[in-house]
Design an enzyme around this catalytic site. Structure first.
Site, PDB file in Angstrom:
ATOM      1  N   ARG A   8      30.726  71.094  38.842  1.00 58.94           N
ATOM      2  CA  ARG A   8      31.586  70.687  37.724  1.00 58.94           C
ATOM      3  C   ARG A   8      33.037  71.048  37.997  1.00 58.94           C
ATOM      4  O   ARG A   8      33.959  70.285  37.700  1.00 58.94           O
ATOM      5  CB  ARG A   8      31.115  71.336  36.420  1.00 58.94           C
ATOM      6  CG  ARG A   8      29.863  70.671  35.846  1.00 58.94           C
ATOM      7  CD  ARG A   8      29.224  71.538  34.775  1.00 58.94           C
ATOM      8  NE  ARG A   8      30.129  71.807  33.680  1.00 58.94           N
ATOM      9  CZ  ARG A   8      30.062  72.884  32.891  1.00 58.94           C
ATOM     10  NH1 ARG A   8      29.112  73.782  33.079  1.00 58.94           N
ATOM     11  NH2 ARG A   8      30.933  73.051  31.921  1.00 58.94           N
ATOM     12  N   SER A  23      24.991  75.455  30.217  1.00 60.26           N
ATOM     13  CA  SER A  23      25.387  76.456  31.210  1.00 60.26           C
ATOM     14  C   SER A  23      25.329  77.861  30.601  1.00 60.26           C
ATOM     15  O   SER A  23      24.747  78.779  31.181  1.00 60.26           O
ATOM     16  CB  SER A  23      26.803  76.146  31.709  1.00 60.26           C
ATOM     17  OG  SER A  23      27.257  77.152  32.575  1.00 60.26           O
ATOM     18  N   ASP A  76      22.196  89.869  22.585  1.00 60.18           N
ATOM     19  CA  ASP A  76      23.360  89.901  23.472  1.00 60.18           C
ATOM     20  C   ASP A  76      24.526  89.165  22.814  1.00 60.18           C
ATOM     21  O   ASP A  76      24.364  88.487  21.790  1.00 60.18           O
ATOM     22  CB  ASP A  76      22.999  89.255  24.825  1.00 60.18           C
ATOM     23  CG  ASP A  76      24.047  89.524  25.897  1.00 60.18           C
ATOM     24  OD1 ASP A  76      24.933  90.378  25.682  1.00 60.18           O
ATOM     25  OD2 ASP A  76      23.972  88.874  26.960  1.00 60.18           O
ATOM     26  N   LYS A  77      25.677  89.337  23.424  1.00 57.61           N
ATOM     27  CA  LYS A  77      26.874  88.628  22.986  1.00 57.61           C
ATOM     28  C   LYS A  77      27.420  87.855  24.167  1.00 57.61           C
ATOM     29  O   LYS A  77      27.338  88.304  25.309  1.00 57.61           O
ATOM     30  CB  LYS A  77      27.934  89.649  22.527  1.00 57.61           C
ATOM     31  CG  LYS A  77      29.194  89.046  21.953  1.00 57.61           C
ATOM     32  CD  LYS A  77      30.484  89.039  22.751  1.00 57.61           C
ATOM     33  CE  LYS A  77      30.716  89.917  23.910  1.00 57.61           C
ATOM     34  NZ  LYS A  77      32.071  89.750  24.509  1.00 57.61           N
ATOM     35  N   HIS A  78      27.951  86.658  23.907  1.00 54.08           N
ATOM     36  CA  HIS A  78      28.656  85.948  24.975  1.00 54.08           C
ATOM     37  C   HIS A  78      29.983  85.451  24.437  1.00 54.08           C
ATOM     38  O   HIS A  78      30.068  84.968  23.309  1.00 54.08           O
ATOM     39  CB  HIS A  78      27.836  84.765  25.483  1.00 54.08           C
ATOM     40  CG  HIS A  78      28.511  84.054  26.632  1.00 54.08           C
ATOM     41  ND1 HIS A  78      28.500  84.554  27.918  1.00 54.08           N
ATOM     42  CD2 HIS A  78      29.253  82.919  26.687  1.00 54.08           C
ATOM     43  CE1 HIS A  78      29.184  83.745  28.710  1.00 54.08           C
ATOM     44  NE2 HIS A  78      29.653  82.745  27.983  1.00 54.08           N
ATOM     45  N   SER A  79      31.007  85.574  25.264  1.00 52.27           N
ATOM     46  CA  SER A  79      32.337  85.108  24.876  1.00 52.27           C
ATOM     47  C   SER A  79      32.786  84.030  25.842  1.00 52.27           C
ATOM     48  O   SER A  79      32.450  84.072  27.034  1.00 52.27           O
ATOM     49  CB  SER A  79      33.316  86.283  24.914  1.00 52.27           C
ATOM     50  OG  SER A  79      34.637  85.815  25.091  1.00 52.27           O
ATOM     51  N   THR A 132      33.927  90.654  32.647  1.00 47.72           N
ATOM     52  CA  THR A 132      33.409  91.993  32.369  1.00 47.72           C
ATOM     53  C   THR A 132      33.018  92.731  33.646  1.00 47.72           C
ATOM     54  O   THR A 132      33.239  93.937  33.782  1.00 47.72           O
ATOM     55  CB  THR A 132      32.196  91.878  31.421  1.00 47.72           C
ATOM     56  OG1 THR A 132      32.664  91.328  30.182  1.00 47.72           O
ATOM     57  CG2 THR A 132      31.551  93.230  31.173  1.00 47.72           C
ATOM     58  N   LYS A 165      21.572  80.741  30.985  1.00 51.74           N
ATOM     59  CA  LYS A 165      21.661  82.091  31.537  1.00 51.74           C
ATOM     60  C   LYS A 165      21.301  83.143  30.500  1.00 51.74           C
ATOM     61  O   LYS A 165      20.599  84.110  30.780  1.00 51.74           O
ATOM     62  CB  LYS A 165      23.070  82.338  32.090  1.00 51.74           C
ATOM     63  CG  LYS A 165      23.348  81.574  33.367  1.00 51.74           C
ATOM     64  CD  LYS A 165      24.771  81.752  33.873  1.00 51.74           C
ATOM     65  CE  LYS A 165      25.772  81.075  32.949  1.00 51.74           C
ATOM     66  NZ  LYS A 165      27.120  80.977  33.537  1.00 51.74           N
ATOM     67  N   LYS A 166      21.791  82.943  29.282  1.00 49.46           N
ATOM     68  CA  LYS A 166      21.536  83.939  28.233  1.00 49.46           C
ATOM     69  C   LYS A 166      20.052  83.946  27.847  1.00 49.46           C
ATOM     70  O   LYS A 166      19.469  85.015  27.640  1.00 49.46           O
ATOM     71  CB  LYS A 166      22.419  83.650  27.014  1.00 49.46           C
ATOM     72  CG  LYS A 166      23.899  83.944  27.254  1.00 49.46           C
ATOM     73  CD  LYS A 166      24.165  85.441  27.286  1.00 49.46           C
ATOM     74  CE  LYS A 166      25.212  85.812  28.318  1.00 49.46           C
ATOM     75  NZ  LYS A 166      25.397  87.274  28.437  1.00 49.46           N
TER      76      LYS A 166
END
Lengths: 436, 436
Positions: B170, B185, B82-85, B122, B189-190
């Site tokens: 937070r 955080s 996967d990708k996370h930004s 997204t 999740k990932k």
């Protein structure tokens, strides 16, 4: 995106200095509930980690003071001076100090707390006197002060309500140990009493809130500086809490010791700390020019029975049964009183105040939780104290307990907390440092 | 006297290192509610002030991952990457990247967030496609992944519930900016997605979560180290968010840009960032041996229409109307589209992404509060972008608005955010740093 409290927290997190208005907004949020628990917890932790400047601490103290009612005693012409102690085991000084200083012409408006953990509270001790009431309205408190020269009351929801929420939040979040927060908590309540002067008894030692002397000194310095900046005369003494104060430990047992002290039968350590604090109060009030003169005045009033007369008057006015002054047995007594006898001859080598404090809590004489009820009669009386000689079979201490089983369990622990050795050990100085 | 969370907080307050068990207990308390808001706020602030060791951050990440369901895709034999930004303005990369990488034989289980503030999400972009559903159950998510090679879903309450509470706390307590907390955080999740590899797109610049490059680098380093310690292959790119990505800004307008891109009409910056991230994913998945080969594979699949086919398949399976691929007007259109015309000739000297992001929020295309509804059709299309030549009267950008008044207000701000100058300014490198 982020709200005002989050911005304030970020500033404190990053080491910034908060303005007077920001601190006032924060305290308003504490009281009106617009500041959430999470935000309050985070703020308190940021202060723990990054501290507060003296200016911030003064502003926080004043904002907390102003969060509730601020008393004024315009009808009382005398100077108003109070004492506050960080608490310890056997610390019944307030009960003796208030009439002592009042007898010397100083008004003492004393609002005290209840005990929690191993530390006793003045309100619990006073509650051991049949009929004595400390739940005074602000109006009644002022009347008593005017009439008796001193008044003893428990914390009211009207006084510094911000501290109430902050204190309970600090307790559960691990943010108790912060000099600025401790300073603001203590002084906000004391300043709201309407005092001209305050003597601070900061204890250091095993059973003190501050175990280490350097922490106690830092708190003294902070309280003196902030109190003065807030316009009150402040003096502070650093006193020893590596051993208990006096011989009676437990609410009614401590009152008994005070009743005896009023008649002149007072343990040296209790006398010494009481006179040292009292002399400072007379100085702050301007009714004595130097400490030796102040002390001489207090000793004279004590010896002449004026202090006892003052105590009796307050007892009558606040609803207590004055007959206890002539018959301490009216205070009542726990059903099981057990003597702990020395297993060997020698000298009392230690009296561990922390363990004794925990024993009293376990006997039911203190609180684990703020909602716990307190048994006024249980506790420990030291027959011998640090450095005193003892022979085999002689009484070392007496345990006062509700049940035989509790007495037996406590006796073992008290004996272990009071070992007997071969060398006579002397207690160090009771008053270790003074700031005035 | 003090409870377990208070003890934990004190340890962190005083700079101590927490054990695995302590961190697990803390996360359990976050999820089951036994940890109060004040305690959570204080803990988060203590971490902000005193940091966490790499070991603590790994343990926190794993405990947060394990606070909910951890997916496994045993029925999918392909490598899952996967990708996370960290998010930005115009960042529609995921919509293109997922089918691109899936077309190359990598499974992409993508769980994404919604937009908040000036940063788009997204899930909001996908919601602009009629019928497209992202509220998939875990079971359905796995089915879609197996069937299409990629699946797009919104955050589920089942995945890392600890993060949900910690994140919202937070936000209100001023404890967002902490590398260990951000790392935990994101990764919790990932990791719960059941991935073998992760490519992290950390953006730096005016509209990025991390404005300063050194902060972005610190986050990259932390995510790479913690992700690897947690047993996942990780690569990270530092990419530019000093200008928007692509030309369409606003949900449906971004989808339109993606539909055009699938047909080969793709802005250079969007193409560059997408291919750079995609090549890393192929490398992590082991389906390419080096970056140039990976890139060549992706370009080929894109050119040959395989990516568009993959996108179409997912669209059908997740309920979207596949006719949008041939007619983007089916996405709908805001009623007021206003061209902003150049007042002078020259070159576009700046495109301020932060201001454009705020304009979109104010048009209704983003959220101020997490509960806000989003208007899919509003936004801005850049007719010209940084460094491009323009003549007087030529269109600089188009504002898509719900009302004429909103269009007028936005137009002024967009014009100010896109000044025209005399010198041609070139954009710096899009990919500024790589860690793999």
């Amino acid at each position: 995106m982020q709200n005002h409290p989050a911005r304030l927290n970020r500033r404190k997190r990053d080491g910034g200095e908060l303005t007077r208005d920001e601190i006032r907004d924060f305290v308003t949020g504490v009281v009106d509930g617009s500041l959430g628990d999470a935000q309050l917890g985070a703020f308190l932790m940021a202060v723990c980690c990054n501290g507060m400047t003296p200016t911030e601490t003064v502003e926080l103290t004043l904002a907390m003071r102003d969060s509730g009612r601020v008393l004024r005693h315009d009808a009382v012409p005398r100077a108003k001076v109070d004492k506050h102690s960080t608490g310890g085991v056997g610390d019944k000084v307030s009960l003796l100090l208030a009439p002592l200083v009042a007898a010397a012409g100083v008004a003492v408006p004393m609002i005290s707390g209840r005990g929690l953990g191993h530390t006793g509270g003045t309100i619990d001790k006073l509650a051991a006197i049949p009929g004595y009431r400390t739940d005074l309205s602000c109006e009644r408190f002022q009347q008593v002060l005017q009439e008796c020269g001193y008044a003893m009351a428990g914390a009211s929801a009207e006084i510094a309500p911000a501290d109430r929420r902050m204190y309970s939040t600090r307790d559960v979040t691990g943010t108790v140990e912060s000099i600025p927060l401790i300073t603001a908590s203590i002084l906000s309540k004391k300043l709201a009493e309407g005092i001209d002067g305050l003597v601070m008894d900061v204890k250091a030692g095993r059973a003190a809130f501050m175990q280490r002397e350097e922490d106690a000194v830092a708190l003294m310095e902070s309280i003196v500086a902030v109190g003065r900046a807030a316009g009150v005369k402040v003096a502070a003494l650093l006193t020893d809490m590596d051993h208990p104060l006096g011989r009676g430990l437990g609410n009614a047992l401590e009152v008994t010791e005070i009743l005896q002290a009023l008649d002149g039968d007072c343990p040296d350590d209790l006398r010494e700390v009481t006179l040292a604090l009292g002399a400072e109060m007379l100085l702050l009030a301007g009714v004595a020019t130097d400490l030796p003169a102040a002390r001489a005045t207090l000793e004279q009033l004590w010896r002449d029975g004026v202090v006892k007369q003052c105590f009796r008057h307050n007892l009558e006015v606040q609803g207590g049964d004055p007959r206890v002054l002539d018959d301490a047995s009216l205070l009542g007594r726990a059903p099981h009183v057990v003597a702990i006898k020395a297993a060997r001859p020698g000298f009392v080598a230690d009296v561990d105040p922390l363990e004794l404090g925990h024993v009293i809590v376990d006997l039911g004489g203190g609180r684990r939780q703020p909602t716990d009820a307190v048994d006024p009669h249980v506790g420990v009386v030291l027959a011998k104290t640090l450095g005193e000689a003892i022979t085999t079979g002689e009484a070392l201490a007496f345990v006062h307990a509700r049940t035989a089983a509790a007495a037996a369990a406590a006796s073992k622990r008290v004996a272990a907390a009071m070992p007997i050795g071969d060398k006579r050990r002397r207690r160090g100085a009771l008053v270790k440092r003074r700031m005035a």
